[in-house]
Motif scaffolding. Structure first.
Motif, short mmCIF file in Angstrom:
data_model
loop_
_atom_site.label_atom_id
_atom_site.label_comp_id
_atom_site.label_asym_id
_atom_site.label_seq_id
_atom_site.Cartn_x
_atom_site.Cartn_y
_atom_site.Cartn_z
N ASN B 240 -8.33 7.30 2.03
CA ASN B 240 -8.04 5.87 1.95
C ASN B 240 -6.64 5.67 1.42
O ASN B 240 -6.09 6.51 0.73
CB ASN B 240 -9.02 5.18 1.00
CG ASN B 240 -10.42 5.24 1.54
OD1 ASN B 240 -10.64 5.00 2.73
ND2 ASN B 240 -11.37 5.59 0.69
N MET B 241 -6.05 4.54 1.75
CA MET B 241 -4.66 4.29 1.35
C MET B 241 -4.44 2.79 1.18
O MET B 241 -4.94 2.00 1.97
CB MET B 241 -3.72 4.85 2.43
CG MET B 241 -2.27 4.88 2.07
SD MET B 241 -1.92 6.02 0.73
CE MET B 241 -1.22 7.39 1.63
N ASN B 242 -3.71 2.42 0.11
CA ASN B 242 -3.26 1.04 -0.03
C ASN B 242 -1.84 0.95 0.50
O ASN B 242 -1.00 1.81 0.20
CB ASN B 242 -3.26 0.63 -1.51
CG ASN B 242 -4.66 0.61 -2.09
OD1 ASN B 242 -5.53 -0.09 -1.58
ND2 ASN B 242 -4.88 1.39 -3.13
N PHE B 243 -1.55 -0.05 1.30
CA PHE B 243 -0.20 -0.23 1.84
C PHE B 243 0.41 -1.51 1.27
O PHE B 243 -0.26 -2.53 1.18
CB PHE B 243 -0.24 -0.33 3.36
CG PHE B 243 -0.62 0.96 4.02
CD1 PHE B 243 0.29 1.97 4.17
CD2 PHE B 243 -1.92 1.13 4.50
CE1 PHE B 243 -0.07 3.16 4.78
CE2 PHE B 243 -2.28 2.32 5.11
CZ PHE B 243 -1.36 3.34 5.25
N PHE B 244 1.69 -1.43 0.87
CA PHE B 244 2.42 -2.60 0.38
C PHE B 244 3.71 -2.73 1.18
O PHE B 244 4.43 -1.73 1.32
CB PHE B 244 2.76 -2.43 -1.12
CG PHE B 244 1.56 -2.18 -1.98
CD1 PHE B 244 0.86 -3.23 -2.56
CD2 PHE B 244 1.09 -0.88 -2.20
CE1 PHE B 244 -0.25 -3.01 -3.35
CE2 PHE B 244 -0.02 -0.66 -2.98
CZ PHE B 244 -0.71 -1.71 -3.56
N ASP B 245 3.97 -3.91 1.72
CA ASP B 245 5.23 -4.12 2.43
C ASP B 245 6.35 -4.20 1.39
O ASP B 245 6.17 -4.76 0.31
CB ASP B 245 5.18 -5.42 3.22
CG ASP B 245 4.21 -5.32 4.38
OD1 ASP B 245 4.05 -4.19 4.89
OD2 ASP B 245 3.59 -6.34 4.74
N GLY B 246 7.51 -3.62 1.73
CA GLY B 246 8.61 -3.64 0.77
C GLY B 246 9.97 -3.64 1.44
O GLY B 246 10.08 -3.48 2.66
N THR B 247 10.99 -3.85 0.63
CA THR B 247 12.37 -3.84 1.11
C THR B 247 13.21 -2.96 0.18
O THR B 247 13.06 -3.02 -1.05
CB THR B 247 12.96 -5.26 1.09
OG1 THR B 247 11.98 -6.16 1.63
CG2 THR B 247 14.23 -5.34 1.90
N VAL B 248 14.05 -2.12 0.79
CA VAL B 248 14.87 -1.19 0.01
C VAL B 248 16.05 -1.95 -0.63
O VAL B 248 16.70 -2.77 0.01
CB VAL B 248 15.41 -0.06 0.91
CG1 VAL B 248 16.37 0.84 0.12
CG2 VAL B 248 14.26 0.74 1.48
N ARG B 249 16.28 -1.69 -1.92
CA ARG B 249 17.46 -2.23 -2.62
C ARG B 249 18.19 -1.06 -3.26
O ARG B 249 17.67 -0.42 -4.17
CB ARG B 249 17.02 -3.20 -3.73
CG ARG B 249 16.35 -4.46 -3.22
CD ARG B 249 17.39 -5.50 -2.79
NE ARG B 249 16.73 -6.67 -2.23
CZ ARG B 249 16.68 -6.93 -0.91
NH1 ARG B 249 17.24 -6.11 -0.03
NH2 ARG B 249 16.05 -8.00 -0.45
#
Lengths: 311, 368
Positions: B240-249
């Motif tokens: 199982n895996m939790n996914f989080f959308d993100g943006t690189v800074r």
């Protein structure tokens, strides 16, 4: 018969279960009894239509003809005659030869057809089977006459070969001979071979054939070691279905057999007809039955041994 | 086409059934003595690929080399591979011994030699004295072992196994997994194993190829697949895996940060991140790598507060679903029940909890 003893524990009356009648209770408990009940119509017909005539036949074979009547004193003289007079033995062995060759030919010719439908036809298998059995929708007699037209003195084969100039005069062995009887029987009974062969081939799990290939068997080896032994029930069924009725057949030899094509069936028919010796006819029928049973037993034994050998 | 050092080399192989692309340009190598699994959902092409190795299916394009020999023109009965079929394909008209010695016919051995070899195999699969049993009298587990013995007696270079444990019940399956692994180590033959059960693949394999839609998504060791999945599809398929959308800074040379929806801003070492500033990514975090606590843990590298939604008690562990601020989908957290009375199991819905994790727990993936 309402049963009031079935009550809910807290005193509240539950709907009483309906007590079944004694007959249905008995049936419910005995599985064997239920089986017999299911079988009973067939069983009745078999007893009336097979066992009773067989007993009559058996009794009659121990009588003697007396003019147009029977002497019903017990005697085995008829059986002695069938054993001692060479005509009976000759007719019997010819019958077995003709029907044996016809059976082998039919099974050999039908096996590839059944194999093709079972293994290489993937859609509309039913249509293929119906097409293969289509000729058998016409009357048996009609098919025999059709072969007469094909094999006859001025029939299709002879006139064809003469037109081509390959023969000067018609081939006489084609009609009114054992060959004609064998060819006709082999064709007439083909449906009885195709269907059991198809059923047994169709049942073979294709992964068994793949497994045999995987273990190093080429097409011939895997046919002999897997397909053939596993289709043996079909081969045995087809053999019996054809061999047993064709041995006693009398229409085909009567119409196509000629002088040296007569079989035991024709002779039995004569006993009950023109010769009017019913006890002799009954005896021959019984003897034929015994021989068929003996041959069937030997055949089963040999195929079982052969199967063990191949494996 | 080039030769390689790999024992089995699959090179640009494709397979079409009509217009359906069952295998789509697959290339991979399998090493000598390796326990290699093809893992994927049904219809992903794993069985087709296995059948191509066995020779039951031809390749539409490409070439498969086994021990440096091209195999396209070799019929199945001449290949140095043997197969254990999904339904075992035990010959019903033969007894156990004749089933096992079936493939020895060609070697022209004496009967006593064949029987001796069969007896050895029966010892190995722990079914001594079963030689004269009928094939129809066997249980599922016994059939499986006999199918294995029948293939192994021929000393194949490669053993192909098509979901051989699928038909067994759970307990027997786990026992057979251990036996299969031990057997493979003992005899050292290359095993190619097809399964749709990810746990089974992880337990058994040296390496696993994850397949989907006729393509290979990733070939890796069990730990490699589980801990560093290359794509979100693989991450989702294994465990199982939790996914989080993100943006690189990017804030300089040494460190970079990812702004995520729900987890806040996460610092990651630059070495692990080859994405430019502003790139969209997915941050993946396994449920068991998140710690759950009532108060904010002091030493935690990363922590966020959340509210408990639902929980499920599984005995050895408990699953919790928690809601984060600014995120619709609940986050799955898995915790082992190391003490008999885990207070979290009794906590009502809506309780405030803290989630914490360490930096090396997160995997940064391309967005789907």
């Amino acid at each position: 018969m309402a049963d009031t003893s079935l009550q809910h524990r807290d005193g509240e009356a539950a709907a009483p279960l309906r007590r079944p009648s004694r007959v249905s209770a008995l049936l419910h408990r005995s599985e064997a009894l239920r089986g017999y009940l299911l079988m009973s119509p067939t069983l009745l017909i078999m007893i009336l239509g097979i066992v009773a005539p067989f007993v009559i036949l058996l009794a009659m074979s121990t009588w003697t003809r007396q003019g147009f009547d029977f002497d019903t004193t017990f005697t085995l003289a008829n059986y002695e005659r069938t054993w001692n007079e060479p005509i009976f033995g000759a007719l019997l062995s010819r019958s077995f030869w003709v029907s044996g060759v016809a059976t082998v030919a039919t099974v050999l010719l039908c096996y590839p057809m059944a194999y093709y439908v079972a293994f290489h036809v993937h859609h509309r298998k039913m249509m293929w089977l119906i097409l293969m059995t289509l000729p058998f929708w016409t009357s048996y007699l009609l098919r025999v006459f059709a072969w007469k037209v094909i094999l006859g003195y001025e029939g299709v084969i002879n006139s064809g070969l003469m037109t081509l100039g390959w023969i000067d005069k018609p081939l006489e062995f084609l009609l009114y001979s054992k060959t004609a009887v064998i060819i006709t029987l082999a064709h007439a009974w083909a449906a009885f071979a195709i269907l059991p062969l198809y059923v047994s081939l169709e049942k073979i799990d294709k992964s068994l054939i793949e497994a045999a290939t995987d273990l190093g068997d080429g097409p011939v080896a895997r046919f002999l070691r897997i397909t053939l032994p596993l289709s043996m029930p079909g081969i045995i069924a087809a053999t019996f279905l054809i061999f047993i009725p064709t041995t006693g057949d009398y229409i085909t030899p009567a119409l196509l057999g000629g002088p040296d094509g007569a079989m035991i069936g024709n002779f039995i028919q004569l006993q009950f007809g023109a010769v009017n010796n019913w006890p002799m006819g009954a005896t021959l029928a019984i003897v034929l039955m015994l021989w068929i049973a003996a041959i069937a037993a030997v055949f089963l034994f040999v195929t079982r041994k052969a199967q063990e050998k191949i494996a | 086409m080039t030769k390689t050092d790999a024992f089995i080399s699959i090179q640009n192989v494709s397979k079409f059934f009509g217009t359906f692309r069952a295998i789509d340009d697959i290339s991979m190598d399998i090493g000598r003595g390796e326990f290699f699994s093809l893992l994927g959902p049904s219809g992903c092409g794993k069985t087709t690929l296995l059948r191509m190795l066995a020779g039951f299916e031809s390749t539409t394009a490409g070439e498969i080399f086994i021990d440096n020999q091209p195999t396209s023109d070799v019929p199945p009965h001449h290949r140095p591979v043997n197969m254990v079929f999904q339904n075992y394909a035990i010959f019903p008209h033969l007894n156990v011994r004749d089933n096992i010695t079936y493939g020895l016919r060609k070697q022209k051995l004496s009967r006593s030699k064949r029987y001796e070899m069969a007896e050895e195999m029966l010892e190995m699969i722990k079914l001594p004295d079963y030689g004269t049993r009928k094939a129809t009298e066997l249980s599922g587990g016994q059939r499986q072992r006999i199918a294995l013995a029948r293939a192994l007696i021929l000393r194949p270079k490669v053993l192909l196994l098509d979901e051989p444990l699928g038909a067994l019940d759970k307990q027997l399956r786990e026992q057979m997994q251990l036996e299969l692994r031990a057997l493979q180590r003992q005899i050292g033959i290359t095993f190619v194993f097809v399964t749709h059960d990810q746990e089974e693949a992880l337990t058994l394999s040296d390496r696993i190829a994850v397949m989907s839609g006729g393509k290979v998504l990733q070939v890796d060791t069990p730990t490699g697949l589980y801990e560093t999945p290359k794509t979100s599809v693989v991450a989702r398929f294994i465990g199982n895996m939790n996914f989080f959308d993100g943006t690189v800074r990017r804030n300089g040379a040494a460190a970079a940060a990812i702004e995520t929806e729900g987890l806040g801003t996460i610092q990651v070492p630059v070495a692990d991140l080859d994405k430019p500033d502003g790139a969209a990514v997915q941050v993946a975090l396994r449920p068991e790598k998140i710690a759950l606590s009532a108060t904010r843990p002091d030493a935690a590298e990363h922590a966020v507060s959340a509210r408990l939604d639902t929980s499920a008690y599984l005995g050895e562990r408990s699953h919790f679903y928690v809601n984060l601020e600014g995120r619709d989908e609940p986050v799955a957290v898995s915790q082992p029940n190391t003490s008999r009375f885990n207070a979290a199991n009794q906590a009502p819905s809506g309780t405030e909890v803290w989630l914490s994790w360490s930096s090396d727990a997160i995997v940064v993936l391309d967005p789907e």
